[in-house]
Design a protein around this motif. Structure first.
Motif, PDB file in Angstrom:
ATOM      1  N   VAL A 130      10.780  13.786   1.075  1.00  0.00           N
ATOM      2  CA  VAL A 130      11.706  14.266   2.107  1.00  0.00           C
ATOM      3  C   VAL A 130      11.836  13.238   3.226  1.00  0.00           C
ATOM      4  CG1 VAL A 130      12.062  16.017   3.896  1.00  0.00           C
ATOM      5  CG2 VAL A 130      11.333  16.700   1.606  1.00  0.00           C
ATOM      6  N   PHE A 131      10.718  12.598   3.603  1.00  0.00           N
ATOM      7  CA  PHE A 131      10.764  11.567   4.634  1.00  0.00           C
ATOM      8  C   PHE A 131      11.664  10.403   4.206  1.00  0.00           C
ATOM      9  CE2 PHE A 131       6.506  12.997   6.494  1.00  0.00           C
ATOM     10  CZ  PHE A 131       7.111  13.539   7.612  1.00  0.00           C
ATOM     11  N   LEU A 132      11.572  10.026   2.934  1.00  0.00           N
ATOM     12  CA  LEU A 132      12.404   8.929   2.446  1.00  0.00           C
ATOM     13  C   LEU A 132      13.887   9.284   2.512  1.00  0.00           C
ATOM     14  CD1 LEU A 132      10.447   7.612  -0.678  1.00  0.00           C
ATOM     15  CD2 LEU A 132      10.693   6.521   1.540  1.00  0.00           C
ATOM     16  N   VAL A 133      14.217  10.485   2.053  1.00  0.00           N
ATOM     17  CA  VAL A 133      15.617  10.926   2.112  1.00  0.00           C
ATOM     18  C   VAL A 133      16.055  11.075   3.568  1.00  0.00           C
ATOM     19  CG1 VAL A 133      17.233  12.752   1.491  1.00  0.00           C
ATOM     20  CG2 VAL A 133      15.469  12.049  -0.134  1.00  0.00           C
ATOM     21  N   GLY A 134      15.124  11.526   4.428  1.00  0.00           N
ATOM     22  CA  GLY A 134      15.434  11.625   5.852  1.00  0.00           C
ATOM     23  C   GLY A 134      15.759  10.267   6.448  1.00  0.00           C
ATOM     24  N   ALA A 135      15.007   9.243   6.039  1.00  0.00           N
ATOM     25  CA  ALA A 135      15.294   7.886   6.501  1.00  0.00           C
ATOM     26  C   ALA A 135      16.679   7.447   6.040  1.00  0.00           C
ATOM     27  CB  ALA A 135      14.224   6.924   5.969  1.00  0.00           C
ATOM     28  N   GLY A 140      13.317   8.389  -2.864  1.00  0.00           N
ATOM     29  CA  GLY A 140      12.971   9.762  -2.540  1.00  0.00           C
ATOM     30  C   GLY A 140      13.095  10.687  -3.732  1.00  0.00           C
ATOM     31  N   VAL A 141      14.183  10.565  -4.487  1.00  0.00           N
ATOM     32  CA  VAL A 141      14.382  11.394  -5.674  1.00  0.00           C
ATOM     33  C   VAL A 141      13.309  11.108  -6.722  1.00  0.00           C
ATOM     34  CG1 VAL A 141      15.932  11.847  -7.614  1.00  0.00           C
ATOM     35  CG2 VAL A 141      16.864  11.637  -5.295  1.00  0.00           C
ATOM     36  N   LYS A 142      12.994   9.845  -6.893  1.00  0.00           N
ATOM     37  CA  LYS A 142      11.969   9.459  -7.862  1.00  0.00           C
ATOM     38  C   LYS A 142      10.612  10.044  -7.475  1.00  0.00           C
ATOM     39  CE  LYS A 142       9.777   5.368  -9.910  1.00  0.00           C
ATOM     40  NZ  LYS A 142       9.724   3.883  -9.906  1.00  0.00           N
ATOM     41  N   MET A 143      10.278   9.971  -6.185  1.00  0.00           N
ATOM     42  CA  MET A 143       9.000  10.500  -5.719  1.00  0.00           C
ATOM     43  C   MET A 143       8.940  12.013  -5.881  1.00  0.00           C
ATOM     44  SD  MET A 143       7.209  10.095  -1.969  1.00  0.00           S
ATOM     45  CE  MET A 143       7.211   8.303  -2.129  1.00  0.00           C
ATOM     46  N   TRP A 144      10.056  12.708  -5.637  1.00  0.00           N
ATOM     47  CA  TRP A 144      10.097  14.165  -5.774  1.00  0.00           C
ATOM     48  C   TRP A 144       9.864  14.569  -7.227  1.00  0.00           C
ATOM     49  CZ3 TRP A 144      10.744  18.036  -2.116  1.00  0.00           C
ATOM     50  CH2 TRP A 144      10.956  19.316  -2.625  1.00  0.00           C
ATOM     51  N   ARG A 145      10.487  13.836  -8.144  1.00  0.00           N
ATOM     52  CA  ARG A 145      10.325  14.150  -9.559  1.00  0.00           C
ATOM     53  C   ARG A 145       8.900  13.895 -10.032  1.00  0.00           C
ATOM     54  NH1 ARG A 145      15.873  11.546 -12.211  1.00  0.00           N
ATOM     55  NH2 ARG A 145      17.310  13.184 -11.468  1.00  0.00           N
ATOM     56  N   GLN A 146       8.238  12.930  -9.431  1.00  0.00           N
ATOM     57  CA  GLN A 146       6.869  12.602  -9.828  1.00  0.00           C
ATOM     58  C   GLN A 146       5.849  13.538  -9.200  1.00  0.00           C
ATOM     59  OE1 GLN A 146       6.565   8.511  -8.590  1.00  0.00           O
ATOM     60  NE2 GLN A 146       7.299   7.705 -10.545  1.00  0.00           N
ATOM     61  N   ALA A 147       6.260  14.310  -8.195  1.00  0.00           N
ATOM     62  CA  ALA A 147       5.314  15.129  -7.446  1.00  0.00           C
ATOM     63  C   ALA A 147       4.560  16.104  -8.340  1.00  0.00           C
ATOM     64  CB  ALA A 147       6.053  15.887  -6.331  1.00  0.00           C
ATOM     65  N   ASP A 148       5.247  16.742  -9.275  1.00  0.00           N
ATOM     66  CA  ASP A 148       4.613  17.749 -10.124  1.00  0.00           C
ATOM     67  C   ASP A 148       3.606  17.144 -11.095  1.00  0.00           C
ATOM     68  OD1 ASP A 148       6.022  19.835  -8.960  1.00  0.00           O
ATOM     69  OD2 ASP A 148       7.727  19.588 -10.323  1.00  0.00           O
ATOM     70  N   THR A 149       3.635  15.842 -11.283  1.00  0.00           N
ATOM     71  CA  THR A 149       2.675  15.202 -12.186  1.00  0.00           C
ATOM     72  C   THR A 149       1.407  14.778 -11.457  1.00  0.00           C
ATOM     73  OG1 THR A 149       3.558  12.960 -11.842  1.00  0.00           O
ATOM     74  CG2 THR A 149       4.613  14.325 -13.523  1.00  0.00           C
ATOM     75  N   VAL A 150       1.426  14.915 -10.132  1.00  0.00           N
ATOM     76  CA  VAL A 150       0.253  14.531  -9.343  1.00  0.00           C
ATOM     77  C   VAL A 150      -0.805  15.616  -9.451  1.00  0.00           C
ATOM     78  CG1 VAL A 150      -0.625  14.005  -7.039  1.00  0.00           C
ATOM     79  CG2 VAL A 150       1.638  13.195  -7.737  1.00  0.00           C
ATOM     80  N   LYS A 151      -1.997  15.251  -9.851  1.00  0.00           N
ATOM     81  CA  LYS A 151      -3.094  16.207  -9.991  1.00  0.00           C
ATOM     82  C   LYS A 151      -4.198  15.857  -9.006  1.00  0.00           C
ATOM     83  CE  LYS A 151      -2.214  16.874 -14.927  1.00  0.00           C
ATOM     84  NZ  LYS A 151      -2.775  16.755 -16.278  1.00  0.00           N
ATOM     85  N   SER A 152      -4.966  16.834  -8.676  1.00  0.00           N
ATOM     86  CA  SER A 152      -6.070  16.619  -7.750  1.00  0.00           C
ATOM     87  C   SER A 152      -7.037  15.592  -8.324  1.00  0.00           C
ATOM     88  CB  SER A 152      -6.824  17.934  -7.515  1.00  0.00           C
ATOM     89  OG  SER A 152      -7.899  17.729  -6.639  1.00  0.00           O
ATOM     90  N   GLY A 153      -7.344  14.594  -7.484  1.00  0.00           N
ATOM     91  CA  GLY A 153      -8.275  13.554  -7.920  1.00  0.00           C
ATOM     92  C   GLY A 153      -7.600  12.331  -8.480  1.00  0.00           C
ATOM     93  N   GLN A 154      -6.331  12.417  -8.838  1.00  0.00           N
ATOM     94  CA  GLN A 154      -5.639  11.241  -9.338  1.00  0.00           C
ATOM     95  C   GLN A 154      -5.365  10.291  -8.194  1.00  0.00           C
ATOM     96  OE1 GLN A 154      -2.136  12.726 -11.420  1.00  0.00           O
ATOM     97  NE2 GLN A 154      -3.060  12.095 -13.342  1.00  0.00           N
TER      98      GLN A 154
END
Length: 209
Positions: free
Chosen positions: A191-196, A87-101
């Motif tokens: 958030v779902f991962l941390v919720g799990a 979950g933490v890893k996915m959150w940190r990567q979120a800002d690098t996600v761009k439209s179309g990637q």
């Protein structure tokens, strides 16, 4: 096993599945970030672990797991830690996600399968659950293993239906969001991962009390 008993069992499992568990939240997360088709590997991992847990229950290993509380607790906390790390890893990567990637390339099918398997296997008391549930619906006047097989297959089918529903719904929502919404979806998945992980940790603390 009579038809009436079988129908009661099906209703019982459906009621049990209505409340999303850690595996369902993981399915939501992976479907949002990797796509529905790739998230099916996660569902396969979860169902593989369930099948092994059912087999262990059928072979009478539940008593062994109950006796080994320390080993059970360690496995649970490892599973919790793994989900938090993802979950933490996915959150940190979120800002690098761009439209179309294409986010799907960030994890292989093997990794997605392992995530589903580990999340389900992190709850070894599932063996005890199956060992307690199945005898309620097994007729002692008939052969054990054919009935046990029917109950196991039905449980896996119902669980697969719920996993697919959660995965398809999350993927449908994700495909309709663009731009900054994609970043939001990535963070929701985290958030779902941390919720799990929180659900698993609460269960662990409750069982240890």
């Amino acid at each position: 096993m009579s038809l009436d008993i079988w129908l009661i069992y099906i209703a019982t499992v459906f009621l049990f599945m209505i409340t999303p568990g850690p595996s369902h939240l993981l399915m939501l997360s992976n479907s949002m970030t990797h796509g529905y088709k790739r998230s099916l590997a996660t569902a396969a991992g979860d169902l593989s672990a369930n099948a092994l847990q059912m087999l262990a229950a059928g072979l009478g290993l539940a008593a062994i797991l109950v006796a080994s509380q320390d080993a059970m607790t360690i496995i649970k906390w490892l599973g919790v830690s793994y989900l938090v790390w993802m979950g933490v890893k996915m959150w940190r990567q979120a800002d690098t996600v761009k439209s179309g990637q294409k986010a799907a390339g960030s994890a292989s099918l093997k990794v997605l399968w392992a995530q589903g398997f580990i999340t389900s296997a992190a709850n070894p008391k599932a063996v005890v659950f199956f060992a307690a549930l199945f005898p309620q619906f097994i007729d002692p006047n008939h052969a054990f293993w054919p009935q046990f097989l029917i109950l196991s297959i039905c449980y896996i089918i119902i669980d697969a239906l719920f996993l697919n529903f959660y995965g398809a719904s999350a993927s449908w929502l994700s495909r309709r969001l663009k731009g900054h919404a994609k970043v939001l979806i990535h963070k929701i998945g985290a958030v779902f991962l941390v919720g799990a992980a929180i659900i698993l940790s609460m269960k662990t603390l409750r069982d240890s009390a």
